[in-house]
Design a protein around this motif. Structure first.
Motif, PDB file in Angstrom:
ATOM      1  N   GLY A 142       0.798  -1.217   0.000  1.00 46.86           N
ATOM      2  CA  GLY A 142       0.000   0.000   0.000  1.00 46.86           C
ATOM      3  C   GLY A 142       0.831   1.267   0.000  1.00 46.86           C
ATOM      4  N   GLY A 143       2.132   1.136   0.179  1.00 51.66           N
ATOM      5  CA  GLY A 143       2.992   2.307   0.237  1.00 51.66           C
ATOM      6  C   GLY A 143       3.878   2.478  -0.981  1.00 51.66           C
ATOM      7  N   LEU A 144       3.413   2.018  -2.140  1.00 47.72           N
ATOM      8  CA  LEU A 144       4.226   2.132  -3.356  1.00 47.72           C
ATOM      9  C   LEU A 144       4.408   3.594  -3.759  1.00 47.72           C
ATOM     10  CD1 LEU A 144       2.783  -0.757  -5.584  1.00 47.72           C
ATOM     11  CD2 LEU A 144       4.927  -0.738  -4.308  1.00 47.72           C
ATOM     12  N   PRO A 145       5.576   3.934  -4.261  1.00 52.88           N
ATOM     13  CA  PRO A 145       5.817   5.318  -4.696  1.00 52.88           C
ATOM     14  C   PRO A 145       5.142   5.608  -6.031  1.00 52.88           C
ATOM     15  CG  PRO A 145       7.722   3.968  -5.213  1.00 52.88           C
ATOM     16  CD  PRO A 145       6.770   3.086  -4.434  1.00 52.88           C
ATOM     17  N   ASP A 146       5.107   6.887  -6.403  1.00 54.79           N
ATOM     18  CA  ASP A 146       4.613   7.263  -7.722  1.00 54.79           C
ATOM     19  C   ASP A 146       5.483   6.622  -8.791  1.00 54.79           C
ATOM     20  OD1 ASP A 146       2.615   8.807  -6.620  1.00 54.79           O
ATOM     21  OD2 ASP A 146       3.761  10.683  -6.738  1.00 54.79           O
ATOM     22  N   GLU A 147       4.908   6.448  -9.998  1.00 55.46           N
ATOM     23  CA  GLU A 147       5.611   5.777 -11.092  1.00 55.46           C
ATOM     24  C   GLU A 147       6.976   6.401 -11.380  1.00 55.46           C
ATOM     25  OE1 GLU A 147       6.281   2.975 -13.872  1.00 55.46           O
ATOM     26  OE2 GLU A 147       4.316   3.084 -12.929  1.00 55.46           O
ATOM     27  N   ASP A 148       7.050   7.738 -11.331  1.00 56.80           N
ATOM     28  CA  ASP A 148       8.305   8.411 -11.679  1.00 56.80           C
ATOM     29  C   ASP A 148       9.415   8.130 -10.681  1.00 56.80           C
ATOM     30  OD1 ASP A 148       6.966   9.443 -13.807  1.00 56.80           O
ATOM     31  OD2 ASP A 148       6.731  11.460 -12.980  1.00 56.80           O
ATOM     32  N   ASN A 149       9.069   7.674  -9.485  1.00 57.10           N
ATOM     33  CA  ASN A 149      10.064   7.422  -8.439  1.00 57.10           C
ATOM     34  C   ASN A 149      10.346   5.937  -8.240  1.00 57.10           C
ATOM     35  OD1 ASN A 149      10.238  10.205  -7.813  1.00 57.10           O
ATOM     36  ND2 ASN A 149       8.419  10.064  -6.518  1.00 57.10           N
ATOM     37  N   ARG A 150       9.889   5.112  -9.189  1.00 59.16           N
ATOM     38  CA  ARG A 150      10.055   3.669  -9.037  1.00 59.16           C
ATOM     39  C   ARG A 150      11.264   3.132  -9.790  1.00 59.16           C
ATOM     40  NH1 ARG A 150       3.990   0.964  -9.606  1.00 59.16           N
ATOM     41  NH2 ARG A 150       2.952   2.254  -8.024  1.00 59.16           N
ATOM     42  N   VAL A 151      11.829   2.059  -9.241  1.00 55.86           N
ATOM     43  CA  VAL A 151      12.805   1.251  -9.941  1.00 55.86           C
ATOM     44  C   VAL A 151      12.405  -0.196  -9.695  1.00 55.86           C
ATOM     45  CG1 VAL A 151      14.405   1.204  -7.971  1.00 55.86           C
ATOM     46  CG2 VAL A 151      15.262   0.785 -10.293  1.00 55.86           C
ATOM     47  N   TYR A 152      12.625  -1.068 -10.673  1.00 59.56           N
ATOM     48  CA  TYR A 152      12.085  -2.428 -10.599  1.00 59.56           C
ATOM     49  C   TYR A 152      13.210  -3.451 -10.491  1.00 59.56           C
ATOM     50  CZ  TYR A 152       7.751  -0.198 -12.007  1.00 59.56           C
ATOM     51  OH  TYR A 152       6.645   0.615 -12.050  1.00 59.56           O
ATOM     52  N   PHE A 153      12.963  -4.462  -9.658  1.00 55.78           N
ATOM     53  CA  PHE A 153      13.934  -5.538  -9.454  1.00 55.78           C
ATOM     54  C   PHE A 153      13.247  -6.882  -9.637  1.00 55.78           C
ATOM     55  CE2 PHE A 153      15.169  -2.018  -6.616  1.00 55.78           C
ATOM     56  CZ  PHE A 153      16.438  -1.735  -7.122  1.00 55.78           C
ATOM     57  N   LYS A 154      13.936  -7.805 -10.296  1.00 53.55           N
ATOM     58  CA  LYS A 154      13.365  -9.123 -10.533  1.00 53.55           C
ATOM     59  C   LYS A 154      13.556 -10.048  -9.334  1.00 53.55           C
ATOM     60  CE  LYS A 154      13.851  -8.848 -15.553  1.00 53.55           C
ATOM     61  NZ  LYS A 154      14.519  -9.380 -16.766  1.00 53.55           N
ATOM     62  N   THR A 155      14.597  -9.797  -8.539  1.00 53.14           N
ATOM     63  CA  THR A 155      14.859 -10.640  -7.371  1.00 53.14           C
ATOM     64  C   THR A 155      15.127  -9.774  -6.150  1.00 53.14           C
ATOM     65  OG1 THR A 155      17.261 -10.741  -7.703  1.00 53.14           O
ATOM     66  CG2 THR A 155      15.907 -12.372  -8.873  1.00 53.14           C
ATOM     67  N   ARG A 156      14.955 -10.369  -4.969  1.00 52.38           N
ATOM     68  CA  ARG A 156      15.236  -9.664  -3.720  1.00 52.38           C
ATOM     69  C   ARG A 156      16.721  -9.342  -3.603  1.00 52.38           C
ATOM     70  NH1 ARG A 156      15.991  -9.790   1.829  1.00 52.38           N
ATOM     71  NH2 ARG A 156      14.263  -8.910   3.072  1.00 52.38           N
ATOM     72  N   ASP A 157      17.555 -10.287  -4.010  1.00 49.09           N
ATOM     73  CA  ASP A 157      19.001 -10.064  -3.951  1.00 49.09           C
ATOM     74  C   ASP A 157      19.423  -8.872  -4.795  1.00 49.09           C
ATOM     75  OD1 ASP A 157      19.385 -12.140  -2.223  1.00 49.09           O
ATOM     76  OD2 ASP A 157      20.055 -13.577  -3.752  1.00 49.09           O
ATOM     77  N   ALA A 158      18.774  -8.718  -5.958  1.00 47.09           N
ATOM     78  CA  ALA A 158      19.111  -7.597  -6.831  1.00 47.09           C
ATOM     79  C   ALA A 158      18.798  -6.269  -6.157  1.00 47.09           C
ATOM     80  CB  ALA A 158      18.348  -7.715  -8.150  1.00 47.09           C
TER      81      ALA A 158
END
Length: 356
Positions: free
Chosen positions: A326-342
């Motif tokens: 529920g606390g996801l940032p706005d799209e412009d402030n996001r970065v995506y990771f495929k794994t937790r380690d990454a």
């Protein structure tokens, strides 16, 4: 000096377009007529679909031609009427089966009044908010010409030559006129092309949640390549191999935004831009799409099967979250990771709220 350079670029683009126009016209003369029903079933492609993404500066206008029938998606600015009508004349088109006005903004409807007043148009798809200024005069010209209009809803279908047209949105009324853009998918054989006008993240999310098939080989970038459109999850759903951006050279909005270009690159998509390459011509034979110019190729290869990101980071807080947090940032402030380690290796800490 700047004006001369721009003129030379447009001249080169015009010459290459004329060559493809002649090829398209010759091909259409030999294509077989297809049965045109309203079942929504894709028609096998024996001929070609040719798409002309016109260089109308910081505006939008695209001509589509299939099996002797033509349609226009948006009509650029008011000063683009001679350019648009000139292309139609060069193509030998004196009748449009359809015009789609995605939404009532001048950069999408500006030349509409001149076009509907000077040529035969069978039907226009548009919504109802054309109430003032240029848009009001356009609506009055359509009424005066007696042209049939329809406000399409998701699931509405139509035929253009060998193509199926399916309208995907808007799913509901939005406060922002951009978000109220008509969105459509054109299918030619196994190729699909998406047009979303200036729709932003909210209607993109609504289209995903509606369960519609958004997969496409080619996407005309939403809102001239703005970061407020072309959201991560919408691009993952549509997964285009090619992206065409209609925008003006040195425009005041900074389109296309770097955030959107980064998302296109993350897909491995090849990107074409009218501000750099002029009018872009794409020809579908039903299985492949060829262009009149080279696009910007991504550093990573394109693949049909995309691995979804499992974690979403906040570039400001340096926290990473699960996709349903529920606390996801706005799209412009996001970065995506495929794994937790990454995410951890990139220096991000887990969110204390969702404990990813």
């Amino acid at each position: 000096m700047h004006t001369r350079k721009l003129t030379e670029r447009k001249l080169i683009a015009w010459i290459s377009v004329m060559v493809i126009i002649m090829m398209a016209v010759m091909s259409s003369c030999t294509s077989q007529n297809q049965i045109k029903d309203e079942t929504g079933v894709a028609i096998p492609a024996e001929g070609e679909l040719t798409m002309y993404f016109l260089d109308v500066g910081q505006a939008d206008s695209t001509i589509l031609v299939s099996d002797g029938e033509a349609m226009l998606v948006d009509a650029g600015n008011r000063d683009d009427s001679n350019l648009i009508s000139g292309y139609l004349t060069q193509l030998g088109i004196d009748e449009l089966k359809y015009i789609v006005f995605t939404h009532p903004h001048e950069d999408h409807t500006g030349s509409g009044e001149a076009l509907v007043s000077s040529m035969e148009v069978k039907k226009i798809f548009m919504l109802d908010e054309y109430d003032e200024g240029i848009e009001k005069r356009l609506k009055e010209a359509i009424t005066s010409a007696g042209i049939e209009t329809e406000a399409p809803r998701p699931g509405t279908t139509a035929r253009l030559g060998e193509c199926t047209i399916e309208f995907l949105g808007p799913d509901r009324g939005y406060e922002d006129t951009n978000d109220d853009s008509i969105c459509l998918k054109v299918t030619h054989g196994s190729n699909r092309v998406l047009f979303t006008g200036d729709a932003g993240r909210v209607p993109e999310k609504d289209m995903i949640e509606s369960g519609q098939n958004l997969e496409a080989e080619l996407l005309q970038a939403g809102h001239h390549g703005s970061s407020t459109s072309n959201s991560y999850y919408f691009l993952r759903e549509s997964n285009p191999r090619y992206v065409v951006i209609s925008c003006g050279e040195g425009n005041m909005y900074g389109h296309p935004h770097e955030e959107a270009l980064s998302r296109f690159s993350d897909l491995g998509a090849e990107v074409f831009r009218t501000d750099e390459q002029g009018t872009i011509v794409a020809v579908s034979d039903g299985s492949e799409i060829e262009f009149n110019c080279e696009g910007h190729k991504a550093d990573k290869p394109y693949t049909k099967d995309r691995e979804e990101a499992s974690y979403i980071g906040n570039v400001n807080s340096r926290k990473f979250h699960s996709p349903d947090c529920g606390g996801l940032p706005d799209e412009d402030n996001r970065v995506y990771f495929k794994t937790r380690d990454a995410a951890v290796k990139a220096g991000y800490d887990p969110c204390g709220r969702c404990n990813p």
